[in-house]
Enzyme design. Structure first.
Site: not given
Length: 418
Positions: A168, A308, A319, A340, A345, A404
């Site tokens: 991502c 994010h 976050e 998002k 996503h 990830f």
């Protein structure tokens, strides 16, 4: 010892293909209005045994109006999305790549997964009909670097040609790589970004098996809800974001319109878990610190963060913890939203798509909302631009992308001041 004078890098072109719009104006209008692009899956038919039957799909694209129709059949979906976005970004920039030294123009475009649709279709054909039926275009379509290569060929860009693949964080890493190329003097302009076409049976089934996806099948448009106490996972989506980065004087000489300036870029690795973020958001915080140091700015200069914000319980918590830890008292004075919530996503496309959104927020003075934020989670007491856009002048913004594998990126974008 060689001394390098770092050059200033500006953004002169924007392109986007998303589930809420297939051009930047369409995409931006949907974001500001908070219109979700998430709905029932149409690219395949999930049976009742599927735990997730919705996603954010690109619709009504008509790629043959933007790119060579003959080449479409030789590209995976992620490349088609990316090529369409690249055509828009380059046209928007006004750059004529046939002029000047082609070795001074480069490409940095990635994908988190690459041609997964091609892999699935090719494997089914191999199993059902045998090896003689497999297309010779399978490998050129599925390669993660296929989009970068196709963009290079289309525009005759003979400089650096790279493809990132950091889940991502992919799109953001690509833009960061382009930024450094131009800063150091290795290129004068770079087409950069990320793309993903992963709304496929294997991807949806695999992420669902990980319990990473929201299962709000009865209300897809309400499923992506970053920072909300009732969030239950991210929503898989597809799309592409492309930007044209250019050295400032190169842009000035040709009278280019300049959207914003890329001021700094920071990266870290969590070294924690292959799929989960660091519990305390230490890597995310250090990535933001590194980006601000690179930009030579104090945290108090930041007015907006495009988070994010994936709508996962652990990710959003990490976050928020990172932001509050880094910005301290200033955290309550800045705004932070997750686009998002509208788009879902897009994995490898997310960092670049959200960079486009962050740039538009700076240029237009409007912050896109975090929709579906009805009940902020405990301790989430920041201005998340909940459910409605806010008109606010922003001079400096941060765009975060975390992937990830523990890949953390943060870029600092600023209003261009000449």
């Amino acid at each position: 010892m060689r001394t390098i004078t770092l050059r200033r890098v500006v953004i002169t072109g924007l392109g986007a293909v998303t589930d809420v719009g297939n051009t930047v104006p369409e995409f931006w209008k949907s974001l500001i209005e908070g219109r979700s692009g998430i709905g029932p899956i149409t690219s395949f038919t999930p049976t009742p045994e599927w735990t997730v039957n919705f996603a954010g799909e690109v619709r009504n694209l008509n790629p043959e109006k933007r790119i060579d129709p003959k080449s479409i059949s030789r590209m995976d979906r992620f490349s088609v999305f990316g090529m369409c976005a690249a055509e828009e970004a380059v046209a928007d920039s006004g750059l004529d790549f046939s002029e000047g030294d082609p070795y001074r123009y480069g490409v940095a475009i990635g994908s988190g997964i690459g041609g997964i649709d091609t892999i699935e279709v090719g494997l089914r054909k191999l199993i059902e009909k045998g090896p003689r039926t497999v297309s010779p275009f399978v490998v050129p379509k599925l390669m993660v670097n296929a989009l970068a290569g196709n963009v290079s060929i289309r525009f005759g860009l003979r400089g650096a040609n790279i493809a990132t693949a950091t889940a991502c964080a992919t799109g953001s890493h690509a833009i960061g790589a382009a930024f450094h190329m131009i800063q150091r003097g290795d290129a004068d302009a770079v087409v950069a970004g990320g793309s993903e076409g992963a709304v496929t049976p294997l991807c949806v089934g695999s992420f669902a098996a990980m319990k990473a996806l929201s299962t709000r099948n009865d209300a897809p448009s309400k499923a992506s809800r970053p920072f909300d106490r009732d969030r239950d996972g991210f929503v898989l989506a597809e799309g592409a974001g492309i930007v044209v980065l250019e050295e400032l004087e190169h842009a000035r000489r040709r009278g280019a319109r300049i959207y914003a300036e890329l001021l700094g870029f920071g990266v870290t690795g969590d070294a924690f878990h292959i799929a989960a973020p660091d519990d305390e958001g230490r890597g995310a915080r250090r990535a933001m610190e590194n980006a601000l140091r690179d930009a030579e700015l104090d945290p108090t200069a930041v007015g907006y963060i495009n988070a994010h914000g994936t709508s996962t319980p652990l990710g959003d918590k990490a976050e928020v913890h990172a932001v509050k830890g880094l910005f301290g008292a200033h955290a309550s004075r800045l705004a932070m939203s997750s686009t998002k919530s509208v788009t879902g996503h897009t994995l490898g496309g997310a960092g670049a798509i959200e960079a486009v959104a962050t740039i538009k927020a700076i240029v237009d003075g409007v912050l896109p909302p975090t929709i579906n934020l009805d009940h902020p989670d405990e301790g989430f007491d920041l201005n998340f631009v909940a459910n409605a856009a806010q008109e606010t002048k922003v001079d400096v913004a941060i765009n975060n992308s975390f992937g990830f594998g523990g890949h953390n990126t943060s870029m600092v974008l600023g209003r261009f001041r000449g």
